[in-house]
Design a protein around this motif. Sequence first.
Motif, PDB file in Angstrom:
ATOM      1  N   CYS A   1      53.339  24.478  57.640  1.00 24.20           N
ATOM      2  CA  CYS A   1      54.412  25.352  57.147  1.00 24.20           C
ATOM      3  C   CYS A   1      54.758  26.358  58.235  1.00 24.20           C
ATOM      4  O   CYS A   1      53.895  26.793  58.996  1.00 24.20           O
ATOM      5  N   LEU A   2      56.024  26.740  58.280  1.00 27.95           N
ATOM      6  CA  LEU A   2      56.510  27.722  59.239  1.00 27.95           C
ATOM      7  C   LEU A   2      56.210  29.115  58.687  1.00 27.95           C
ATOM      8  O   LEU A   2      56.757  29.516  57.669  1.00 27.95           O
ATOM      9  N   CYS A   3      55.356  29.849  59.378  1.00 27.49           N
ATOM     10  CA  CYS A   3      54.956  31.170  58.903  1.00 27.49           C
ATOM     11  C   CYS A   3      55.607  32.302  59.680  1.00 27.49           C
ATOM     12  O   CYS A   3      55.748  33.406  59.162  1.00 27.49           O
ATOM     13  N   ALA A   4      56.010  32.025  60.923  1.00 26.91           N
ATOM     14  CA  ALA A   4      56.569  33.096  61.750  1.00 26.91           C
ATOM     15  C   ALA A   4      57.338  32.506  62.918  1.00 26.91           C
ATOM     16  O   ALA A   4      57.161  31.349  63.280  1.00 26.91           O
ATOM     17  N   ILE A   5      58.206  33.356  63.501  1.00 27.05           N
ATOM     18  CA  ILE A   5      59.024  33.004  64.671  1.00 27.05           C
ATOM     19  C   ILE A   5      58.748  34.048  65.762  1.00 27.05           C
ATOM     20  O   ILE A   5      58.781  35.249  65.492  1.00 27.05           O
ATOM     21  N   ASN A   6      58.510  33.572  66.980  1.00 24.08           N
ATOM     22  CA  ASN A   6      58.260  34.478  68.101  1.00 24.08           C
ATOM     23  C   ASN A   6      59.515  35.309  68.380  1.00 24.08           C
ATOM     24  O   ASN A   6      60.618  34.779  68.468  1.00 24.08           O
ATOM     25  N   ILE A   7      59.353  36.605  68.520  1.00 25.44           N
ATOM     26  CA  ILE A   7      60.491  37.501  68.659  1.00 25.44           C
ATOM     27  C   ILE A   7      60.878  37.741  70.116  1.00 25.44           C
ATOM     28  O   ILE A   7      62.049  37.660  70.478  1.00 25.44           O
TER      29      ILE A   7
END
Length: 192
Positions: free
Chosen positions: A152-158
């Motif tokens: 599952c996608l939990c976060a995106i690098n900012i």
Amino acid sequence: MIFSKPALRVGALVALRLVITSGNCFTNQTKASQLKVWISGGRTLEAASLHQSIYPEISFISLKSSATGIKPIGICQQPLKMGSYVNMMMASPFLSYYGRRRSQLISNRACKSTYLQDESVYITPNMLCLTNSLKPSKCATIRGDSLLMKNCLCAINIYGSKCHSRSQNADLYANLYTMRQYINVFIKKLEK
């Protein structure tokens, strides 16, 4: 994958016509016509529009046509806990390789020390801090890279990596679990 001249940015397909990426990938002057979205198999899709989110940490790209044959990734349904181990996905700048690094969720305080010299960086409660390599040459994350747990996608690098020698290197990610309701509403509006 998203190509925006002159730089490559990465994102994740969260619906057949929607890519999520870092809110820092594009400026207000970026136009959808400047973007090409590469998906697996080397196919290219045209971007229909860019959407700034109510959360400044993320942006959306809607596609003119569906990414048929690809299953979009689901958003995390459980919060990540401090100390959890997750998988940082990394794409090289010219898409010559993809990598995966097991990483640990640490306190946002650690990211404050990593980003101390960069005044353009801000840290919000909707962000997660993760360890990166102690060797700056191995810090390969770029804006929009995904953070996965149990597929599952939990976060995106900012911001991408900001690694330095003799430093606790850490990366900031937008915590998609805290934004999941907003993301799901956005997907439903797009599907109508």
